[in-house]
Scaffold this active site. Structure first.
Site, PDB file in Angstrom:
ATOM      1  N   CYS A  73       6.563   5.536  -7.724  1.00 32.20           N
ATOM      2  CA  CYS A  73       6.970   5.908  -7.021  1.00 32.20           C
ATOM      3  C   CYS A  73       7.717   6.996  -8.568  1.00 32.20           C
ATOM      4  O   CYS A  73       8.593   7.024  -9.099  1.00 32.20           O
ATOM      5  CB  CYS A  73       8.384   6.157  -5.799  1.00 32.20           C
ATOM      6  N   MET A 113       3.313  13.571  -4.003  1.00 29.87           N
ATOM      7  CA  MET A 113       4.257  12.040  -4.583  1.00 29.87           C
ATOM      8  C   MET A 113       4.606  12.753  -6.158  1.00 29.87           C
ATOM      9  O   MET A 113       3.990  13.585  -6.688  1.00 29.87           O
ATOM     10  CB  MET A 113       3.379  11.542  -4.230  1.00 29.87           C
TER      11      MET A 113
END
Length: 394
Positions: free
Chosen positions: A101, A315
Site C-alpha cells: 500500500c 492508490m
C-alpha cells in the site's frame, strides 16, 4: 471467554488509513504468517461482514480503510524496519498479502520513529529523519523522509493532498527500483515483454493495454476503449454492477497474461493485485469535492479500481505505476499524456490531482526505472489497544 488486548495505532497514511502493529506486540501465535495471523487481523478490522459495513471492527467498509500493517526491526542489511501490509477483504475471510500500500507507506516511518523501532542516533531532534524501509510483501526499498520537530514526528503542516480533508506535514517517499517482482509474475517491469498488449476478454471486448509491474502490478487501458471519458467519479462506476463485473473480468484475464495467476478462477483469491486503471488525455472536470480540475493543470486523467471498486482518489502504489509508465514512451499511459520522454507527470483523479516523478532509462533495449518519487502525509488518529475475543486465536 474474555477479550485480549493488543497494542495498536490507528493511522492515516496518504488517502488510506489502517491499524498498525509492532510485530513484537502481537500475540505469539500471530507473530508468524499463517491462518491465525489472518484470523486476528480479520477480527480486528471486522471481516468477513456480509453487511459490508465492518461495524464490529476498525475497518471503514472501503478498500482504503480495510488495511493492516505490521512493522518490525529490519531483517535486511542497510534498512531500519520491515513493513508488511495486509489488505483485508470486507465481505470474505481473506487477507491479501500480494502487494504493497503506497499510501500507508507514508505512515511507516512516523510509526517506526514514534514507537522506538529506529536507532535514536538516526533520528534528528529537528529536521528530516531518513527511514530506510524494507517492503516485505514485494521485496523493495522505500526511503521515507519524515519531518521532526522538538524530538517528535511533526504531523501538522500546510501540505495539502487531494482526497484528504485537512492539511498536514509532508512526507516524501522514494520507491527504489520500483519494478515490482510480484509473486508469480512472469518477468520484471513488463511481464509480457511488450509495452502494449492486446487483451481479448470474452463478453467484454478486445483492446490495447499496458501491463506493468511497478509499485504494484497494474493493467492500464484507454478509457475510450471501455466507453468512458476518464472524468468519471465513483458513483458512475461503483453504482453500475455490470461495469464492476466487466472490470473484474478484465482484471482476471490481465492477471493471467501477466503470469500472476495460472487459472482465471485464482483471481478471486488475489484481490489486491493486479489493479485496473483507465486513462485519457487531460480534460476539465469537477472533483468529488466540487473542486474544479483544469485540463491545463494536468497531463492526463486516471481512474483506478481497488478491491473491486473505483478508488476515491489514487492508490499510492498505482501512482508509482502511473509515473513509471508515463516516463516510458509507447505505453498507454505515456500516449494519453501526449507522448515523449518525461520525468514527472501530474494526473487528475476523482479527488483532484497528484504529481509523481520517475527516473527511467533504456539499457540494452530494456527499460529500467531507478526510483519513483511522490509526497504524501501521515497522522496518528488514535493509539492504545485493540480488543478481539480470545477465541479468535483458539
Amino acid at each position: 471467554m474474555t477479550q485480549i488486548r493488543i497494542p495498536a495505532t490507528y493511522m492515516r497514511g496518504g488517502t488510506s488509513k489502517g491499524v498498525f502493529f509492532n510485530l513484537a506486540d502481537l500475540p505469539e501465535p500471530a507473530r508468524q504468517p499463517g491462518p491465525l495471523r489472518d484470523a486476528l487481523l480479520l477480527r480486528v478490522i471486522g471481516s468477513p461482514d456480509p453487511y459490508a459495513k465492518q461495524i464490529d471492527g476498525m475497518g471503514g467498509a472501503t478498500s482504503s480503510t480495510s488495511k493492516t500493517v505490521i512493522v518490525s526491526p529490519s531483517s535486511q542489511p542497510g534498512h531500519d524496519v520491515d513493513y508488511l501490509f495486509g489488505q483485508v477483504s470486507i465481505d470474505s475471510a481473506f487477507v491479501d498479502w500480494s502487494g504493497n500500500c503506497g499510501n500507508l507507506s507514508a505512515a511507516v516511518g512516523p510509526f517506526a520513529i514514534s514507537t522506538g523501532l529506529l536507532d535514536p542516533s538516526r533520528v534528528p531532534h529537528d529536521g528530516i529523519a531518513t527511514v530506510r524501509v524494507w517492503q516485505a510483501n514485494i521485496g523493495k526499498t522505500i526511503i521515507a523522509h519524515v519531518p521532526m520537530s522538538g524530538g517528535v514526528v511533526q504531523e501538522t503542516g500546510d501540505f495539502e493532498l487531494d482526497g484528504v480533508t485537512f492539511p498536514a506535514a509532508e512526507v516524501q517517499l522514494e520507491f527504489i527500483d520500483p519494478a515490482a517482482e510480484a509473486e508469480g509474475a512472469a518477468g520484471a517491469m513488463f511481464p509480457t515483454g511488450n509495452l502494449i498488449d492486446v487483451l481479448d476478454v470474452p463478453n467484454v471486448g478486445r483492446f490495447e493495454a499496458t501491463l506493468i509491474n511497478a509499485g504494484i502490478p497494474t493493467i492500464f487501458i484507454d478509457a475510450v476503449a471501455l466507453g468512458y471519458n476518464g472524468c468519471e467519479l465513483q458513483e458512475a462506476i461503483n453504482g453500475d454492477p455490470q461495469a464492476l463485473a466487466r472490470f473484474e473480468t478484465i482484471r482476471a484475464h490481465g492477471a493471467l497474461r501477466m503470469g500472476l495467476i495460472t487459472r482465471l478462477e485464482d483471481a478471486q483469491t488475489r484481490q489486491h493485485t493486479p489493479k485496473v486503471a483507465f486513462v485519457a488525455p487531460p480534460a476539465n472536470y469537477l472533483a468529488s469535492s466540487g473542486k474544479p480540475v483544469a485540463a491545463s493543470d494536468i497531463d492526463l486523467t486516471v481512474r483506478a479500481l481497488s478491491m473491486g471498486k473505483l478508488h476515491h482518489a489514487m492508490m499510492g502504489t498505482a501512482a508509482v505505476a502511473i509515473g513509471t509508465a508515463a516516463a516510458i514512451p509507447g505505453t498507454v499511459v505515456n500516449r494519453a499524456a501526449g507522448g515523449g520522454v518525461r520525468s514527472t507527470v501530474c494526473f487528475g483523479h476523482p479527488s483532484g490531482t497528484l504529481r509523481v516523478g520517475a527516473q527511467a532509462n533504456e539499457v540494452a533495449g530494456q527499460w529500467q526505472v531507478t526510483k519513483a518519487i511522490m509526497s504524501r502525509s501521515a497522522r496518528v488518529l488514535m493509539e492504545g489497544w485493540v480488543r478481539v475475543p480470545a477465541q479468535t486465536l483458539a
